[in-house]
Design a protein around this motif. Structure first.
Motif, short mmCIF file in Angstrom:
data_model
loop_
_atom_site.label_atom_id
_atom_site.label_comp_id
_atom_site.label_asym_id
_atom_site.label_seq_id
_atom_site.Cartn_x
_atom_site.Cartn_y
_atom_site.Cartn_z
N ALA A 233 0.84 -1.21 0.00
CA ALA A 233 0.00 0.00 0.00
C ALA A 233 0.87 1.25 0.00
CB ALA A 233 -0.93 0.00 1.21
N ALA A 234 1.96 1.23 0.75
CA ALA A 234 2.87 2.38 0.76
C ALA A 234 3.44 2.63 -0.61
CB ALA A 234 3.99 2.15 1.77
N SER A 235 3.76 1.56 -1.33
CA SER A 235 4.25 1.69 -2.69
C SER A 235 3.18 2.31 -3.60
CB SER A 235 4.67 0.32 -3.23
OG SER A 235 5.06 0.40 -4.59
N GLN A 236 1.93 1.90 -3.41
CA GLN A 236 0.85 2.42 -4.23
C GLN A 236 0.53 3.89 -3.89
OE1 GLN A 236 -2.00 -0.58 -3.04
NE2 GLN A 236 -1.86 -1.63 -5.01
N LEU A 237 0.59 4.23 -2.61
CA LEU A 237 0.18 5.57 -2.18
C LEU A 237 1.27 6.62 -2.34
CD1 LEU A 237 -1.77 4.64 1.10
CD2 LEU A 237 -2.75 5.48 -1.04
N THR A 238 2.53 6.20 -2.29
CA THR A 238 3.63 7.18 -2.33
C THR A 238 4.54 7.02 -3.53
OG1 THR A 238 5.21 5.82 -1.08
CG2 THR A 238 3.64 7.17 0.19
N ASP A 239 4.51 5.86 -4.18
CA ASP A 239 5.44 5.58 -5.28
C ASP A 239 6.89 5.79 -4.84
OD1 ASP A 239 6.02 4.72 -7.87
OD2 ASP A 239 6.11 6.76 -8.67
N TYR A 240 7.15 5.43 -3.57
CA TYR A 240 8.46 5.70 -2.97
C TYR A 240 9.18 4.41 -2.57
CZ TYR A 240 11.89 7.70 0.29
OH TYR A 240 13.04 8.05 0.94
N LEU A 241 8.42 3.36 -2.28
CA LEU A 241 8.97 2.15 -1.70
C LEU A 241 8.76 0.96 -2.63
CD1 LEU A 241 10.14 0.83 1.00
CD2 LEU A 241 7.76 0.33 1.54
N GLU A 242 9.80 0.18 -2.84
CA GLU A 242 9.66 -1.10 -3.55
C GLU A 242 9.37 -2.15 -2.49
OE1 GLU A 242 9.21 -3.94 -6.26
OE2 GLU A 242 9.54 -1.81 -6.76
N ALA A 243 8.15 -2.67 -2.52
CA ALA A 243 7.71 -3.57 -1.46
C ALA A 243 8.51 -4.87 -1.46
CB ALA A 243 6.23 -3.88 -1.62
N GLU A 244 9.00 -5.24 -0.28
CA GLU A 244 9.73 -6.50 -0.11
C GLU A 244 8.87 -7.55 0.59
OE1 GLU A 244 13.38 -5.71 1.89
OE2 GLU A 244 14.23 -4.54 0.23
N GLN A 245 7.95 -7.10 1.45
CA GLN A 245 7.02 -7.99 2.12
C GLN A 245 5.61 -7.57 1.73
OE1 GLN A 245 7.87 -10.69 4.02
NE2 GLN A 245 10.01 -10.21 3.51
N TRP A 246 4.78 -8.55 1.39
CA TRP A 246 3.46 -8.27 0.84
C TRP A 246 2.38 -8.75 1.80
CZ3 TRP A 246 5.10 -11.55 -3.96
CH2 TRP A 246 6.24 -10.98 -4.53
N LEU A 247 1.51 -7.84 2.21
CA LEU A 247 0.45 -8.17 3.17
C LEU A 247 -0.91 -7.90 2.54
CD1 LEU A 247 -0.67 -8.88 5.99
CD2 LEU A 247 -0.21 -6.51 6.67
#
Length: 323
Positions: A233-247
């Motif tokens: 969600a952080a990746s989707q909302l900020t376009d800042y983080l490449e997600a490593e763990q997916w919840l």
């Protein structure tokens, strides 16, 4: 200028007792203030810039605008990641928790590990039921004024628990007394306390499965009611983080997700599926998504995730600080 003065006051209050400091504000000057520090037999003069720092890009901008050798950054408490970044970029600072880096001609000061001083008002602890009810109110601004039966359905709790939650909110003056005109009076304090309670009250009670990841999260099909939270969600909302763990929170039985993704349990897997703790009829708005994602990011105790949690707060939650 009000915010700058607030930071300056917080920083000055955290200086070591054996330091002598004299600060002169410059309301119309090229810097926010001038500072004279006496410590360890040395006297040093600095220009002062006061800023709220939540990401390294802000530090990069600051470093380009200021002479970091002669300027001292006064700022909010920095994460471990941002303090390390200041060290790498030769940025001298003192934060509002009392952490400091002052390196220059004949001077080397490094103060680390100071905890953030508490500033938020204290609220008695929340039960799981109250947390679920509050989360539903965060997700739907109009829900609090609806009948208890509808609130219970959306929050995934009993009508009796809705009554207890309303009693809690009324007792602590978070909603007006009476049945009419119900509304949250201090949403930011409630959100802050919700974040504090999440890792010890609600998160341990979640039903979860950790699965092996056979494909990237963007290729995993989702069903109605499925919601990506945390790093995704952080990746989707900020376009800042490449997600490593997916919840992924889901309304479906977890075993059904195993079959859907043709996966299997793996304690070291990247994908975690969790049963949604809210009712099927509740649709999360951006605030609720950002709040729950921030809670998960903070619970990870990861410096990189802490940084992106600060960004989510800055863009969506607008709390004075995170726990």
């Amino acid at each position: 200028m009000k915010k700058e003065v607030e930071i300056q006051n917080q920083v000055m209050a955290q200086l070591p007792a054996d330091w002598l400091a004299n600060i002169t504000l410059l309301p119309a000057g090229p810097y926010d203030a001038e500072l004279t520090l006496e410590f360890g037999g040395f006297t040093r003069n600095f220009h002062v810039e006061s800023k709220y720092i939540h990401r390294k890009e802000t530090l990069d901008h600051y470093a380009k605008q200021c002479d970091t050798a002669s300027t001292l950054l006064f700022c909010n408490p920095l994460s471990d990641f941002l303090r390390d970044y200041c060290q790498q970029q030769n940025i001298n600072y003192i934060d509002a928790a009392g952490n400091a880096r002052i390196v220059g001609d004949g001077v080397y000061v490094l103060l680390q590990g100071n905890a953030v001083p508490p500033r938020q008002p204290s609220v008695p602890g929340m039960s799981i039921g109250i947390m679920k009810c509050l989360f539903a109110f965060f997700a739907d601004d109009e829900l609090i004024s609806q009948p208890y039966s509808k609130i219970a359905d959306r929050a995934g709790i009993s009508v009796g628990m809705v009554s207890k939650a309303m009693g809690y909110l009324t007792e602590h003056q978070f909603i007006p007394g009476g049945k009419k005109g119900r509304r949250l009076l201090d949403k930011t304090t409630l959100a802050y306390q919700w974040l504090i309670a999440y890792p010890t009250v609600l998160k341990p009670k979640l039903s979860t499965l950790v699965l092996e990841a056979n494909q990237h999260w963007q290729k995993l099909a989702t069903e109605p009611g499925d919601v990506w939270i945390g790093e995704v969600a952080a990746s989707q909302l900020t376009d800042y983080l490449e997600a490593e763990q997916w919840l992924l929170f889901t309304q479906q039985p977890l075993q059904q997700k195993i079959r859907q993704y043709r996966s299997r349990p793996d304690p070291n897997g990247k994908l975690t599926v969790a049963n949604a703790f809210w009712g099927e009829a509740l649709t999360l708005n951006t605030f609720a998504n950002a709040l729950l994602s921030t809670a998960e990011l903070l619970a990870s105790q990861d410096g990189r995730n802490r940084e992106v949690a600060e960004i989510l707060n800055e863009q969506y939650l607008h709390l004075k600080q995170l726990p």
